[in-house]
Design a protein around this motif. Structure first.
Motif, PDB file in Angstrom:
ATOM      1  N   GLU A 164      16.753  32.898  31.973  1.00  0.00           N
ATOM      2  CA  GLU A 164      15.684  33.645  31.669  1.00  0.00           C
ATOM      3  C   GLU A 164      15.973  35.283  31.597  1.00  0.00           C
ATOM      4  O   GLU A 164      15.339  36.026  30.832  1.00  0.00           O
ATOM      5  CB  GLU A 164      14.352  33.334  32.513  1.00  0.00           C
ATOM      6  CG  GLU A 164      13.809  32.074  32.330  1.00  0.00           C
ATOM      7  CD  GLU A 164      12.836  31.912  30.868  1.00  0.00           C
ATOM      8  OE1 GLU A 164      12.626  32.890  30.136  1.00  0.00           O
ATOM      9  OE2 GLU A 164      12.334  30.930  30.631  1.00  0.00           O
ATOM     10  N   SER A 167      17.939  36.265  28.733  1.00  0.00           N
ATOM     11  CA  SER A 167      16.857  36.538  27.548  1.00  0.00           C
ATOM     12  C   SER A 167      16.010  37.716  27.566  1.00  0.00           C
ATOM     13  O   SER A 167      16.031  38.423  26.754  1.00  0.00           O
ATOM     14  CB  SER A 167      15.819  35.259  27.527  1.00  0.00           C
ATOM     15  OG  SER A 167      14.865  35.422  26.584  1.00  0.00           O
ATOM     16  N   GLU A 168      15.907  37.890  28.937  1.00  0.00           N
ATOM     17  CA  GLU A 168      15.004  39.310  28.910  1.00  0.00           C
ATOM     18  C   GLU A 168      15.802  40.419  28.384  1.00  0.00           C
ATOM     19  O   GLU A 168      15.381  41.599  27.923  1.00  0.00           O
ATOM     20  CB  GLU A 168      14.555  39.593  30.606  1.00  0.00           C
ATOM     21  CG  GLU A 168      13.467  38.610  30.881  1.00  0.00           C
ATOM     22  CD  GLU A 168      12.980  38.807  32.371  1.00  0.00           C
ATOM     23  OE1 GLU A 168      13.232  39.638  32.809  1.00  0.00           O
ATOM     24  OE2 GLU A 168      12.374  37.674  32.928  1.00  0.00           O
ATOM     25  N   LEU A 171      16.527  40.657  24.718  1.00  0.00           N
ATOM     26  CA  LEU A 171      15.208  41.201  23.887  1.00  0.00           C
ATOM     27  C   LEU A 171      14.433  42.179  24.262  1.00  0.00           C
ATOM     28  O   LEU A 171      13.818  42.740  23.607  1.00  0.00           O
ATOM     29  CB  LEU A 171      14.198  39.756  24.202  1.00  0.00           C
ATOM     30  CG  LEU A 171      14.437  38.345  23.884  1.00  0.00           C
ATOM     31  CD1 LEU A 171      13.552  37.288  24.081  1.00  0.00           C
ATOM     32  CD2 LEU A 171      14.669  38.340  22.217  1.00  0.00           C
ATOM     33  N   TYR A 205      21.960  35.512  18.558  1.00  0.00           N
ATOM     34  CA  TYR A 205      21.137  34.428  18.600  1.00  0.00           C
ATOM     35  C   TYR A 205      22.153  32.875  18.011  1.00  0.00           C
ATOM     36  O   TYR A 205      22.005  31.939  18.888  1.00  0.00           O
ATOM     37  CB  TYR A 205      19.927  34.474  17.734  1.00  0.00           C
ATOM     38  CG  TYR A 205      19.080  33.329  17.815  1.00  0.00           C
ATOM     39  CD1 TYR A 205      18.943  32.300  18.772  1.00  0.00           C
ATOM     40  CD2 TYR A 205      18.067  33.193  16.495  1.00  0.00           C
ATOM     41  CE1 TYR A 205      17.772  31.492  19.001  1.00  0.00           C
ATOM     42  CE2 TYR A 205      17.169  31.990  16.819  1.00  0.00           C
ATOM     43  CZ  TYR A 205      17.114  31.380  17.863  1.00  0.00           C
ATOM     44  OH  TYR A 205      16.188  30.224  17.812  1.00  0.00           O
ATOM     45  N   LEU A 208      24.162  32.178  21.106  1.00  0.00           N
ATOM     46  CA  LEU A 208      23.314  31.564  22.037  1.00  0.00           C
ATOM     47  C   LEU A 208      22.955  29.951  21.645  1.00  0.00           C
ATOM     48  O   LEU A 208      23.277  29.058  22.679  1.00  0.00           O
ATOM     49  CB  LEU A 208      21.942  32.304  22.266  1.00  0.00           C
ATOM     50  CG  LEU A 208      21.870  33.537  23.096  1.00  0.00           C
ATOM     51  CD1 LEU A 208      20.562  34.271  22.962  1.00  0.00           C
ATOM     52  CD2 LEU A 208      22.011  33.266  24.487  1.00  0.00           C
ATOM     53  N   LEU A 216      18.307  26.726  26.901  1.00  0.00           N
ATOM     54  CA  LEU A 216      17.186  27.851  26.570  1.00  0.00           C
ATOM     55  C   LEU A 216      16.066  27.154  26.894  1.00  0.00           C
ATOM     56  O   LEU A 216      15.555  26.166  26.448  1.00  0.00           O
ATOM     57  CB  LEU A 216      17.232  28.179  25.100  1.00  0.00           C
ATOM     58  CG  LEU A 216      18.588  29.251  24.838  1.00  0.00           C
ATOM     59  CD1 LEU A 216      18.321  29.411  23.344  1.00  0.00           C
ATOM     60  CD2 LEU A 216      18.959  30.098  25.526  1.00  0.00           C
ATOM     61  N   MET A 220      12.065  31.131  25.709  1.00  0.00           N
ATOM     62  CA  MET A 220      13.179  31.707  24.981  1.00  0.00           C
ATOM     63  C   MET A 220      13.301  31.426  23.740  1.00  0.00           C
ATOM     64  O   MET A 220      13.577  32.188  22.620  1.00  0.00           O
ATOM     65  CB  MET A 220      14.395  31.350  25.917  1.00  0.00           C
ATOM     66  CG  MET A 220      14.449  31.961  27.177  1.00  0.00           C
ATOM     67  SD  MET A 220      15.844  31.393  28.205  1.00  0.00           S
ATOM     68  CE  MET A 220      17.434  32.055  27.637  1.00  0.00           C
ATOM     69  N   ASP A 223      10.622  33.150  21.714  1.00  0.00           N
ATOM     70  CA  ASP A 223      10.688  34.630  21.375  1.00  0.00           C
ATOM     71  C   ASP A 223      11.875  34.627  20.373  1.00  0.00           C
ATOM     72  O   ASP A 223      11.792  35.585  19.344  1.00  0.00           O
ATOM     73  CB  ASP A 223      10.891  35.122  22.552  1.00  0.00           C
ATOM     74  CG  ASP A 223       9.815  35.425  23.566  1.00  0.00           C
ATOM     75  OD1 ASP A 223       8.976  35.340  23.233  1.00  0.00           O
ATOM     76  OD2 ASP A 223      10.129  35.644  24.883  1.00  0.00           O
ATOM     77  N   PHE A 224      12.913  34.068  20.452  1.00  0.00           N
ATOM     78  CA  PHE A 224      14.016  34.373  19.390  1.00  0.00           C
ATOM     79  C   PHE A 224      13.654  33.729  18.131  1.00  0.00           C
ATOM     80  O   PHE A 224      13.877  34.463  17.134  1.00  0.00           O
ATOM     81  CB  PHE A 224      15.252  33.499  19.896  1.00  0.00           C
ATOM     82  CG  PHE A 224      16.108  34.363  21.070  1.00  0.00           C
ATOM     83  CD1 PHE A 224      16.969  35.236  20.705  1.00  0.00           C
ATOM     84  CD2 PHE A 224      16.007  33.925  22.323  1.00  0.00           C
ATOM     85  CE1 PHE A 224      17.828  36.022  21.516  1.00  0.00           C
ATOM     86  CE2 PHE A 224      16.726  34.572  23.393  1.00  0.00           C
ATOM     87  CZ  PHE A 224      17.465  35.530  22.994  1.00  0.00           C
TER      88      PHE A 224
END
Length: 567
Positions: A164, A167-168, A171, A205, A208, A216, A220, A223-224
């Motif tokens: 996470e 991801s933060e 993003l 992305y 990922l 994920l 996550m 958001d993506f």
């Protein structure tokens, strides 16, 4: 001395950080070299803020600053860092990072103590983050991509909740867009972003999904997905802006953003088939993709058009998403797909298969709505195709769609159209595989049930008796003539003779003629029989006899020859 005067020095450092961190690297290095000597962290002015700044500097793309920041962090003697300082220091070294990621096991069963995992994972992500997101470096693009792939693979050993934080960080530059995801202002915000930054996000992305995909979390993925969707929406709008309002390079970048966004959405749906997208997200995605599809109808070879077709395949392969599609834009999008139809495009066949096989109320209604358009398209295709086409893989794919669509032929007009399209297959029936030919005959039979005048089809079908040489194929033909005889009385006297003449033994496992029944059928074709039979009846029988005079079995050849001499 500096440590004793830490209050003044730390204030100077904070002031410098606010104004010059990203521009004056040399001065930052000088500050860091002094600060790493501050060992008594409890006595340092604004100690907690200083520690947070060091953590932030761990994300600096310059290796020297990263190393100095880590040396400063070590002064805090954190229990979740000290046992691993050697490994972390090695990760900061570009020459040794690859070997360390191969040796150090950070999974649940690896080398990290359970109580250290949460905080240590954040340190690892901070240390690797600049190397993960860097767009420049020695060795060119290929080396950068290899390093990024290796880092992703290394971090994939972390738990989902530990990722996470990654991801933060990824993003973070786009938080304002996520906050305005449902607002119209979001496109004004995107318009201020550098297009290279958006392209970089879409590439990240992709990596990922490829390397950390299954780990994920739902948040996550959401958001993506949200970012990708608004980037696609914005890029499609930019397509309609004139060259006077936007320069050519930027417009080219947005074309790349458009195709990359479609690819990421397709990959998301494929990678996370069980992910619960909100109805609002699905409806917005369908609206955007419909707009993209409409804008690509004049260029069916574009990457956007191909991506849109792939997306329709992904959607129709997922029952939940497909039902929402059919309710909202399904009819329009599918009619557009008919315009895209290309016999050499496998995606088209996949789409029709998915749509038809769903058998939901919506897909059935939809098929009934577009069946005419599809048949008209097929008529155009068949006009320019050679007879040879219908014995190839392309011909078999076209037949499969015709077979499925025949279910939706509920009236004479549609039935007649499909039968006309089946004629080339009938004419080349002897070249088709047994399975394909039997399928053609069965479709033909089902459609004939909708027509009043079946007699005209006898002329098309009769010659097949002289060409089809397999048991299943000849059985199918006999069954078809039995069916036609139910409405055409003149066939009733000969259908049993046809059936007997083509009979096979029921008592053997291997395929073997039923000689007794066949000989009896040949014997029934006497002078009396011929005088009572019409020209049409004798023509059908003659096609059979012409086939049997070339049979490998001598006794069958002799009987067929005698019948022809009698006639």
């Amino acid at each position: 001395l500096f440590e004793r005067k830490s209050k003044v020095f730390v204030r100077l450092f904070f002031s410098f950080i606010e104004d010059n961190e990203s521009t004056d690297t040399k001065k930052l290095i000088q500050f860091m070299k002094v600060l790493k000597g501050f060992k008594n962290v409890n006595g340092i002015h604004r100690s907690d803020e200083l520690y947070q700044n060091y953590l932030k500097l761990l994300e600096n793309p310059k290796p020297i600053i990263q190393k100095l920041a880590f040396q400063c962090v070590l002064n805090w003697n954190q229990e979740f860092i000290m046992p691993y300082q050697k490994e972390i220091s090695t990760l900061l070294n570009d020459k040794e990072i690859a070997s360390m990621m191969n040796k150090w096991h950070i999974s649940d069963s690896g080398d990290i103590k359970e109580s250290h995992r949460t905080e240590l994972s954040k340190i690892l992500i901070r240390v690797l983050f600049p190397k993960l997101t860097s767009r420049k470096g020695k060795g060119g693009k290929k080396k950068l991509m290899n390093r990024r792939r290796n880092i992703m693979t290394f971090l994939s050993a972390l738990r989902s909740e530990e990722l996470e934080f990654l991801s933060e960080k990824l993003l973070e530059p786009y938080n304002v867009i996520l906050e305005n995801y449902i607002n119209n202002e979001v496109h004004e915000i995107i318009g201020t972003l550098n297009t290279t930054m958006i392209i970089g996000f879409l590439v990240m992305y992709k990596n990922l999904i490829s390397h950390i995909g299954h780990f994920l979390s739902e948040k996550m993925v959401n958001d993506f997905f949200h970012l990708t969707l608004v980037f696609l929406e914005h890029a499609n709008k930019v397509k309609y802006i004139s060259e006077d309002e936007i320069d050519g390079k930027k417009k080219g970048d947005y074309t790349k953003i458009l195709t990359s966004s479609i690819d990421r959405i397709n990959e998301t749906i494929k990678q996370y088939p069980m992910h619960k997208f909100s109805d609002q997200d699905i409806e917005r995605m369908i609206d955007v993709m419909h707009n993209v599809q409409c804008s690509t109808l004049d260029n069916l070879e574009s990457n956007s058009a191909k991506g849109c077709l792939k997306w329709l395949n992904r959607i129709t392969d997922n029952t939940d998403l497909a039902d929402i599609l059919f309710r909202k834009k399904g009819t329009k999008m599918l009619k557009n797909c008919v315009a895209w139809f290309d016999v050499n495009n496998p995606l088209i066949y996949e789409l029709f298969d998915n749509m038809i096989l769903l058998r939901s109320d919506f897909s059935i209604d939809l098929c009934e709505l577009v069946v005419n358009e599809v048949l008209e398209k097929f008529q155009d295709i068949f006009k320019v195709r050679s007879v040879k086409t219908f014995t190839t893989e392309v011909g078999r794919k076209l037949l499969r769609i015709l077979s499925e669509l025949s279910v939706y032929a509920k009236d004479k007009k549609k039935a007649k159209k499909i039968i006309e399209l089946l004629i080339p297959y009938i004419k080349t029936g002897y070249k088709l595989s047994d399975i394909v030919f039997v399928r053609v005959i069965n479709i033909y039979m089902n459609l004939l049930a909708l027509l009043d005048d079946k007699n005209i089809h006898v002329l098309v079908l009769s010659p097949l008796f002289s060409r089809i040489n397999t048991k299943d194929g000849r059985d199918a033909l006999c069954n078809l003539f039995k069916f036609i005889s139910q409405s055409e009385d003149y066939l009733k006297p000969i259908v049993q003779t046809l059936d007997d003449m083509n009979s096979y033994s029921q008592e053997t496992i291997v395929v073997e003629y039923d000689y007794q029944t066949r000989f009896k059928a040949f014997a029934s074709i006497s002078n009396e029989f011929m005088f009572q039979s019409s020209e049409e009846q004798m023509t059908i029988l003659m096609y059979n006899l012409l086939y049997f005079v070339n049979d490998e079995d001598l006794s069958i050849r002799n009987h067929a020859t005698m019948c022809i001499l009698e006639i």
